[in-house]
Write a protein that holds these residues in place. Sequence first.
Motif, mmCIF file in Angstrom:
data_model
loop_
_atom_site.group_PDB
_atom_site.id
_atom_site.type_symbol
_atom_site.label_atom_id
_atom_site.label_comp_id
_atom_site.label_asym_id
_atom_site.label_seq_id
_atom_site.Cartn_x
_atom_site.Cartn_y
_atom_site.Cartn_z
ATOM 1 N N UNK A 135 41.108 49.751 38.292
ATOM 2 C CA UNK A 135 42.072 49.744 37.282
ATOM 3 C C UNK A 135 42.728 51.223 37.267
ATOM 4 N N UNK A 136 42.148 52.139 37.513
ATOM 5 C CA UNK A 136 42.884 53.475 37.713
ATOM 6 C C UNK A 136 43.486 53.411 38.642
ATOM 7 N N UNK A 137 42.984 53.194 39.776
ATOM 8 C CA UNK A 137 44.104 52.983 40.959
ATOM 9 C C UNK A 137 45.198 52.166 40.884
ATOM 10 N N UNK A 138 45.083 51.159 40.272
ATOM 11 C CA UNK A 138 46.217 50.178 40.175
ATOM 12 C C UNK A 138 47.327 50.982 39.131
ATOM 13 N N UNK B 217 31.037 47.476 36.566
ATOM 14 C CA UNK B 217 31.750 47.742 35.541
ATOM 15 C C UNK B 217 32.439 49.100 35.858
ATOM 16 N N UNK B 218 31.720 50.204 36.674
ATOM 17 C CA UNK B 218 32.422 51.477 37.076
ATOM 18 C C UNK B 218 33.414 50.995 38.255
ATOM 19 N N UNK B 219 33.278 50.132 38.866
ATOM 20 C CA UNK B 219 34.118 49.937 40.098
ATOM 21 C C UNK B 219 35.419 49.414 39.499
ATOM 22 N N UNK B 220 35.293 48.323 38.422
ATOM 23 C CA UNK B 220 36.284 47.713 37.746
ATOM 24 C C UNK B 220 36.987 48.782 37.084
ATOM 25 N N UNK B 221 36.619 49.732 36.654
ATOM 26 C CA UNK B 221 37.229 50.714 35.785
ATOM 27 C C UNK B 221 37.801 51.798 36.707
ATOM 28 N N UNK B 222 37.302 51.946 37.950
ATOM 29 C CA UNK B 222 38.178 52.690 39.120
ATOM 30 C C UNK B 222 39.104 52.114 39.542
#
Length: 126
Positions: free
Chosen positions: A18-21, A11-16
């Motif tokens: 998304x932020x990069x995108x 979940x943290x990786x997906x949030x990260x």
Amino acid sequence: MKSSLLDARGARRRVWLRGVAVASAGMLTLCLPALVGVVNAADANAVDIDNFAFSPATLTVRAGTRVTWTNHDEDPHTVTSSDNPHAFASGALDTNGTFSFTFDKPGTYPYYCAIHPHMTGVIVVK
């Protein structure tokens, strides 16, 4: 326990990601107009020779501008000033051949293809 730890990391990786995108999209949005401006500025000083015509037929530039003609036809063409004596004359340009001339003084500079005189164009220098 191990499964819930992996789910939290995922979940943290997906949030990260998304932020990069989102950040990348924002940077592209900010930079793209500048990149397009550079391309358009270069095209603004270009005349294409295609299908036995100069395009654009009339080009307006500022004094000190270097204009480049590129022959895209399979037949040779010239870029020859209509003035006598000629202010510029390219000689025969083969396919993908180019000719450049810098217009230092304001004025209207008509030109033509010496091989195909029906092909005409004008450079307006302000």
